[in-house]
Design an enzyme around this catalytic site. Sequence first.
Site, PDB file in Angstrom:
ATOM      1  N   SER A 315     -23.072  33.655  -9.573  1.00 41.63           N
ATOM      2  CA  SER A 315     -23.529  34.553 -10.641  1.00 41.63           C
ATOM      3  C   SER A 315     -25.043  34.712 -10.598  1.00 41.63           C
ATOM      4  O   SER A 315     -25.579  35.789 -10.890  1.00 41.63           O
ATOM      5  CB  SER A 315     -23.087  34.032 -12.008  1.00 41.63           C
ATOM      6  OG  SER A 315     -23.909  32.965 -12.456  1.00 41.63           O
ATOM      7  N   TRP A 318     -25.708  37.057  -7.794  1.00 42.52           N
ATOM      8  CA  TRP A 318     -25.336  38.408  -8.216  1.00 42.52           C
ATOM      9  C   TRP A 318     -26.480  39.101  -8.945  1.00 42.52           C
ATOM     10  O   TRP A 318     -26.666  40.317  -8.807  1.00 42.52           O
ATOM     11  CB  TRP A 318     -24.101  38.337  -9.119  1.00 42.52           C
ATOM     12  CG  TRP A 318     -23.722  39.644  -9.745  1.00 42.52           C
ATOM     13  CD1 TRP A 318     -22.980  40.654  -9.188  1.00 42.52           C
ATOM     14  CD2 TRP A 318     -24.064  40.105 -11.061  1.00 42.52           C
ATOM     15  NE1 TRP A 318     -22.833  41.693 -10.063  1.00 42.52           N
ATOM     16  CE2 TRP A 318     -23.492  41.382 -11.227  1.00 42.52           C
ATOM     17  CE3 TRP A 318     -24.789  39.555 -12.116  1.00 42.52           C
ATOM     18  CZ2 TRP A 318     -23.622  42.118 -12.401  1.00 42.52           C
ATOM     19  CZ3 TRP A 318     -24.927  40.281 -13.282  1.00 42.52           C
ATOM     20  CH2 TRP A 318     -24.345  41.551 -13.423  1.00 42.52           C
ATOM     21  N   HIS A 319     -27.267  38.330  -9.706  1.00 44.64           N
ATOM     22  CA  HIS A 319     -28.361  38.940 -10.455  1.00 44.64           C
ATOM     23  C   HIS A 319     -29.434  39.518  -9.546  1.00 44.64           C
ATOM     24  O   HIS A 319     -30.129  40.456  -9.934  1.00 44.64           O
ATOM     25  CB  HIS A 319     -28.994  37.921 -11.412  1.00 44.64           C
ATOM     26  CG  HIS A 319     -28.219  37.737 -12.676  1.00 44.64           C
ATOM     27  ND1 HIS A 319     -27.128  36.906 -12.764  1.00 44.64           N
ATOM     28  CD2 HIS A 319     -28.363  38.288 -13.906  1.00 44.64           C
ATOM     29  CE1 HIS A 319     -26.644  36.940 -14.000  1.00 44.64           C
ATOM     30  NE2 HIS A 319     -27.371  37.775 -14.710  1.00 44.64           N
ATOM     31  N   GLY A 320     -29.600  38.957  -8.357  1.00 46.19           N
ATOM     32  CA  GLY A 320     -30.603  39.523  -7.470  1.00 46.19           C
ATOM     33  C   GLY A 320     -30.988  38.596  -6.342  1.00 46.19           C
ATOM     34  O   GLY A 320     -30.719  37.385  -6.385  1.00 46.19           O
ATOM     35  N   TYR A 468     -30.921  44.639 -12.199  1.00 48.55           N
ATOM     36  CA  TYR A 468     -29.972  43.790 -11.496  1.00 48.55           C
ATOM     37  C   TYR A 468     -28.732  44.568 -11.086  1.00 48.55           C
ATOM     38  O   TYR A 468     -27.902  44.061 -10.384  1.00 48.55           O
ATOM     39  CB  TYR A 468     -29.565  42.592 -12.367  1.00 48.55           C
ATOM     40  CG  TYR A 468     -30.756  41.839 -12.912  1.00 48.55           C
ATOM     41  CD1 TYR A 468     -31.835  41.563 -12.082  1.00 48.55           C
ATOM     42  CD2 TYR A 468     -30.818  41.442 -14.238  1.00 48.55           C
ATOM     43  CE1 TYR A 468     -32.946  40.891 -12.576  1.00 48.55           C
ATOM     44  CE2 TYR A 468     -31.929  40.755 -14.722  1.00 48.55           C
ATOM     45  CZ  TYR A 468     -32.975  40.498 -13.910  1.00 48.55           C
ATOM     46  OH  TYR A 468     -34.074  39.829 -14.394  1.00 48.55           O
TER      47      TYR A 468
END
Length: 468
Positions: A315, A318-320, A468
């Site tokens: 996760s 996933w944000h960056g 994001y």
Amino acid sequence: MTPGDFSFLVFFAAVFLCFGRLPSVALRQHLLAWSSVALYALWDWRFVPVLLGVTATAWLGGMAIGGARTRVRLVTTCAVGAVLLILSGFKYLGFLAGVLASLGLSADSEFGLTLIFPLGISYYSFRAISYLVDVRRGNAEVERRFHLMLLYIGFFPIIAAGPITRASAFLSQADTLDRASPQALSQAAYKFAVGFVMKAVIADALVGIAAPVLTNPGEWSQSAVWVASFACYAQLYFDFAGYSLMAIGCAAWLGFKVPPNFNWPTLAVSIGDYWRRWHMSLSSWLRDYLYIPLGGSQKGALRAYGNLFLVMLLSGIWHGPSWNFVAWGGMHGLALVVFKFWRQQLPGHLLKMLDASMIWTVGCFLLTQFWIFLSRIVFGTASIDKAGAVVTALFEANPGASNDYPLWLALAIATPLVLDGVIGPRTLGMNRAKAISPVAGALALGAMMGVALWLLPLTRAPFIYVQY
């Protein structure tokens, strides 16, 4: 253009007026689908082929999964893999090149590539993946109408930063798409206004407090670093919660009920409780499409701990493409593992006794929020080195500091957090807006927006989660 921008509001008003005049469901569907493409093109026309590519992949993949009699899992894996390939290619290739270069595995850290970053790709890629998996599981019908798949993937009020909707709920609403009732319009306007105040008035004001200190913590006193870090803690919540309420309000005006994204995470008394309250559409997505497929807690305690940590690490990624987000995910993964392990070691009767104790609950609340406070420093700073410098400055005096903040500023920052935690669940949480008449709602909305515009900071900060 995101909710709250003047250009977005003009575009939205035009779409809403046209929407109300169209006589059939099919025409309304086409209007919203292709309006979403038009708005995406206004952001950057180069984004459009990516959006259409992900949509086409989900559309064709869903039909292939629905029509497959054998090797359904293989077909699903290929379709999901294609979406992930698009997402990772645009979002992570440059980061991977830099990592390889730092390890001496590539002489060119850029590989000669300069890739654009399509707005909202993380969110609409997850919508596409959930649709494909739900078709495979039998939880969603195969959608053969391309314009409806486009509407689901790219619905413009929520494309930039969610909430992440599920296909079965969204597409069933699209099939009966109608004008919202006056009561629904009033409630949606109330949510939009509250979200606007949270973002444009509170969050944007907090940027001016947090940014100078978190950029150069060595120039500020220890107390100022604490105040600025507290501002960062509050800013991230008000910015994202405000965006989500505005997006939900806009969607409701166009006939869609979008699930809530926040349930007052500032009231969380454990890290598990926090993730049931924060970014709820993402946390439920991670549970249903990552944690459970990995085995969840059904394959032993050690496997469950590993799954929890891995999901939170992913996760963060996933944000960056940043080590900050990897560290942030690791912090939450570690906290969830410790929390789960600790709960499993205590006898049931002792857990009930502790959970019923007010002193214990307050202690758990303070510990949880302090860990979140530290994780948001890691999340909100420019680099992992900068995050380390800020955390170090929290616990080291800086007698040579040339800048300071008054301590009463911390109380000013805490005030909207306390008011939100006390008033919010009694209004938004209980849908009190339904009880007021459209006229009263319009007057309340006008007064709220007038006060908000009067208090509006001179400079506007972009929505944090849009990047994001």
